[in-house]
Scaffold this motif. Structure first.
Motif, PDB file in Angstrom:
ATOM      1  N   ARG A  70       1.149  -1.516   0.173  1.00 42.80           N
ATOM      2  CA  ARG A  70       0.190   0.030  -0.093  1.00 42.80           C
ATOM      3  C   ARG A  70       0.793   0.878  -0.067  1.00 42.80           C
ATOM      4  O   ARG A  70       1.928   1.712   0.588  1.00 42.80           O
ATOM      5  CB  ARG A  70      -0.575  -0.101   1.376  1.00 42.80           C
ATOM      6  N   TYR A  71       0.361   1.990  -1.095  1.00 43.81           N
ATOM      7  CA  TYR A  71       1.680   3.145  -0.904  1.00 43.81           C
ATOM      8  C   TYR A  71       0.856   4.594   0.035  1.00 43.81           C
ATOM      9  O   TYR A  71      -0.546   4.787   0.234  1.00 43.81           O
ATOM     10  CB  TYR A  71       1.387   3.445  -2.210  1.00 43.81           C
ATOM     11  N   CYS A  72       1.972   4.775   0.032  1.00 43.11           N
ATOM     12  CA  CYS A  72       1.986   5.958   1.531  1.00 43.11           C
ATOM     13  C   CYS A  72       2.385   7.660   1.010  1.00 43.11           C
ATOM     14  O   CYS A  72       2.162   8.733   1.849  1.00 43.11           O
ATOM     15  CB  CYS A  72       2.696   5.712   2.847  1.00 43.11           C
ATOM     16  N   GLY A  73       3.443   7.232   0.372  1.00 44.35           N
ATOM     17  CA  GLY A  73       3.988   8.364  -0.001  1.00 44.35           C
ATOM     18  C   GLY A  73       4.978   9.050   1.027  1.00 44.35           C
ATOM     19  O   GLY A  73       5.390   8.504   1.497  1.00 44.35           O
ATOM     20  N   HIS A  74       5.447  10.356   0.546  1.00 50.02           N
ATOM     21  CA  HIS A  74       6.052  11.071   1.695  1.00 50.02           C
ATOM     22  C   HIS A  74       5.902  12.685   1.589  1.00 50.02           C
ATOM     23  O   HIS A  74       6.105  13.250   0.506  1.00 50.02           O
ATOM     24  CB  HIS A  74       7.713  10.704   1.448  1.00 50.02           C
ATOM     25  N   ASP A  75       5.695  13.379   2.722  1.00 45.39           N
ATOM     26  CA  ASP A  75       4.715  14.378   2.317  1.00 45.39           C
ATOM     27  C   ASP A  75       5.791  15.506   2.363  1.00 45.39           C
ATOM     28  O   ASP A  75       5.882  16.160   1.343  1.00 45.39           O
ATOM     29  CB  ASP A  75       4.175  14.885   3.626  1.00 45.39           C
ATOM     30  N   GLN A  76       7.120  15.205   2.792  1.00 44.71           N
ATOM     31  CA  GLN A  76       8.313  15.986   2.322  1.00 44.71           C
ATOM     32  C   GLN A  76       9.082  16.098   0.869  1.00 44.71           C
ATOM     33  O   GLN A  76       9.629  17.403   0.501  1.00 44.71           O
ATOM     34  CB  GLN A  76       9.055  16.163   3.452  1.00 44.71           C
ATOM     35  N   ALA A  77       9.168  14.886   0.519  1.00 44.10           N
ATOM     36  CA  ALA A  77       9.568  14.345  -0.509  1.00 44.10           C
ATOM     37  C   ALA A  77       9.679  15.187  -1.917  1.00 44.10           C
ATOM     38  O   ALA A  77      10.791  16.659  -2.552  1.00 44.10           O
ATOM     39  CB  ALA A  77       9.522  13.084  -1.122  1.00 44.10           C
ATOM     40  N   GLU A  78       8.670  16.487  -1.653  1.00 45.50           N
ATOM     41  CA  GLU A  78       8.831  16.638  -3.259  1.00 45.50           C
ATOM     42  C   GLU A  78       9.562  18.411  -3.081  1.00 45.50           C
ATOM     43  O   GLU A  78      10.260  18.797  -3.748  1.00 45.50           O
ATOM     44  CB  GLU A  78       6.915  16.632  -3.727  1.00 45.50           C
ATOM     45  N   ALA A  79       8.880  18.584  -1.598  1.00 42.43           N
ATOM     46  CA  ALA A  79       9.390  19.707  -1.040  1.00 42.43           C
ATOM     47  C   ALA A  79      10.966  20.420  -1.238  1.00 42.43           C
ATOM     48  O   ALA A  79      11.796  20.905  -1.395  1.00 42.43           O
ATOM     49  CB  ALA A  79       8.633  20.420  -0.021  1.00 42.43           C
ATOM     50  N   LEU A  80      11.246  18.945  -0.445  1.00 42.23           N
ATOM     51  CA  LEU A  80      12.908  18.529  -0.488  1.00 42.23           C
ATOM     52  C   LEU A  80      14.177  18.415  -1.655  1.00 42.23           C
ATOM     53  O   LEU A  80      14.772  19.138  -1.798  1.00 42.23           O
ATOM     54  CB  LEU A  80      13.698  17.133   0.786  1.00 42.23           C
ATOM     55  N   LEU A  81      13.337  18.085  -2.658  1.00 43.61           N
ATOM     56  CA  LEU A  81      13.532  17.658  -3.899  1.00 43.61           C
ATOM     57  C   LEU A  81      13.251  18.844  -4.764  1.00 43.61           C
ATOM     58  O   LEU A  81      15.028  18.705  -4.909  1.00 43.61           O
ATOM     59  CB  LEU A  81      13.083  16.258  -4.486  1.00 43.61           C
ATOM     60  N   ALA A  82      12.920  20.040  -4.369  1.00 45.40           N
ATOM     61  CA  ALA A  82      12.557  20.756  -5.102  1.00 45.40           C
ATOM     62  C   ALA A  82      14.005  21.988  -4.041  1.00 45.40           C
ATOM     63  O   ALA A  82      14.481  22.646  -5.202  1.00 45.40           O
ATOM     64  CB  ALA A  82      10.951  21.716  -4.807  1.00 45.40           C
ATOM     65  N   GLU A  83      13.624  22.444  -2.916  1.00 46.29           N
ATOM     66  CA  GLU A  83      14.875  22.361  -2.273  1.00 46.29           C
ATOM     67  C   GLU A  83      16.471  22.168  -2.718  1.00 46.29           C
ATOM     68  O   GLU A  83      17.210  22.931  -3.100  1.00 46.29           O
ATOM     69  CB  GLU A  83      15.000  22.474  -0.842  1.00 46.29           C
ATOM     70  N   LEU A  84      16.367  20.492  -3.139  1.00 49.84           N
ATOM     71  CA  LEU A  84      17.457  20.165  -2.917  1.00 49.84           C
ATOM     72  C   LEU A  84      17.649  20.725  -4.423  1.00 49.84           C
ATOM     73  O   LEU A  84      19.068  21.246  -4.819  1.00 49.84           O
ATOM     74  CB  LEU A  84      17.922  18.791  -3.377  1.00 49.84           C
ATOM     75  N   ALA A  85      17.425  20.665  -5.447  1.00 47.98           N
ATOM     76  CA  ALA A  85      17.434  20.910  -7.144  1.00 47.98           C
ATOM     77  C   ALA A  85      18.181  22.443  -6.827  1.00 47.98           C
ATOM     78  O   ALA A  85      18.458  22.863  -7.936  1.00 47.98           O
ATOM     79  CB  ALA A  85      16.540  21.480  -8.059  1.00 47.98           C
ATOM     80  N   GLU A  86      16.870  23.625  -6.229  1.00 41.49           N
ATOM     81  CA  GLU A  86      16.931  25.029  -6.662  1.00 41.49           C
ATOM     82  C   GLU A  86      18.611  25.412  -5.531  1.00 41.49           C
ATOM     83  O   GLU A  86      19.617  25.939  -6.337  1.00 41.49           O
ATOM     84  CB  GLU A  86      16.006  25.874  -5.112  1.00 41.49           C
ATOM     85  N   MET A  87      18.576  23.888  -4.836  1.00 41.53           N
ATOM     86  CA  MET A  87      20.140  24.589  -3.672  1.00 41.53           C
ATOM     87  C   MET A  87      21.294  24.361  -4.675  1.00 41.53           C
ATOM     88  O   MET A  87      22.884  25.178  -5.158  1.00 41.53           O
ATOM     89  CB  MET A  87      20.211  24.056  -2.848  1.00 41.53           C
ATOM     90  N   LEU A  88      21.005  23.044  -5.730  1.00 39.58           N
ATOM     91  CA  LEU A  88      22.153  22.588  -6.786  1.00 39.58           C
ATOM     92  C   LEU A  88      22.512  23.607  -7.917  1.00 39.58           C
ATOM     93  O   LEU A  88      23.507  23.428  -8.791  1.00 39.58           O
ATOM     94  CB  LEU A  88      22.381  21.169  -6.666  1.00 39.58           C
ATOM     95  N   SER A  89      21.977  24.125  -7.980  1.00 38.85           N
ATOM     96  CA  SER A  89      21.285  25.070  -9.324  1.00 38.85           C
ATOM     97  C   SER A  89      21.994  25.659  -9.505  1.00 38.85           C
ATOM     98  O   SER A  89      22.468  27.102 -10.162  1.00 38.85           O
ATOM     99  CB  SER A  89      19.794  25.170  -9.758  1.00 38.85           C
ATOM    100  N   GLU A  90      22.285  26.560  -8.079  1.00 44.19           N
ATOM    101  CA  GLU A  90      23.102  28.242  -7.300  1.00 44.19           C
ATOM    102  C   GLU A  90      24.289  28.171  -7.597  1.00 44.19           C
ATOM    103  O   GLU A  90      25.225  27.259  -8.018  1.00 44.19           O
ATOM    104  CB  GLU A  90      23.008  28.503  -6.273  1.00 44.19           C
TER     105      GLU A  90
END
Length: 119
Positions: A91-111
């Motif tokens: 049963r899939y639960c997902g992860h509440d913070q995954a999308e936000a954390l990955l977006a922040e990481l992508a932004e951090m790495l693109s700086e």
């Protein structure tokens, strides 16, 4: 990179998300539930068949063994899925913070690391 970009208070959660997402079969499980299957649950057999078609040079048996012994327990222990070994249902639960954390990481790495430090 600005000092605030490292988000030290978020590091443990970010590290767990990245560790879970670091293996292609775990990403395939998440992809299955996020993009393919409209239901929030599946059997090991259904998931194995789908992933074996998508991952080159693997057999259904190899995928099934890896999912059963390694990847589903890892996803379960990190609260992405509920894995019942007796019924072999997921049963899939997902992860509440995954999308936000990955977006922040992508932004951090693109700086540009040199943009805040003049020559």
């Amino acid at each position: 990179m600005p000092q605030t970009a490292c988000y030290p208070e978020k590091a443990p959660t970010t590290n767990r998300v990245l560790e879970v997402l670091s293996h292609n079969l775990r990403r395939e499980v998440i992809h299955y539930f996020e993009n393919i299957e409209s239901a929030e649950s599946a059997t090991l057999e259904d998931l194995t068949a789908h992933i074996a078609q998508r991952v080159p040079r693997t057999t259904g048996e190899e995928v099934s063994v890896q999912l059963y012994h390694t990847h589903l327990p890892k996803l379960d222990s990190n609260d992405w899925v509920e894995w019942d070994t007796h019924t072999q249902s997921i049963r899939y639960c997902g992860h509440d913070q995954a999308e936000a954390l990955l977006a922040e990481l992508a932004e951090m790495l693109s700086e540009d690391p040199y943009s805040s430090h003049p020559d």
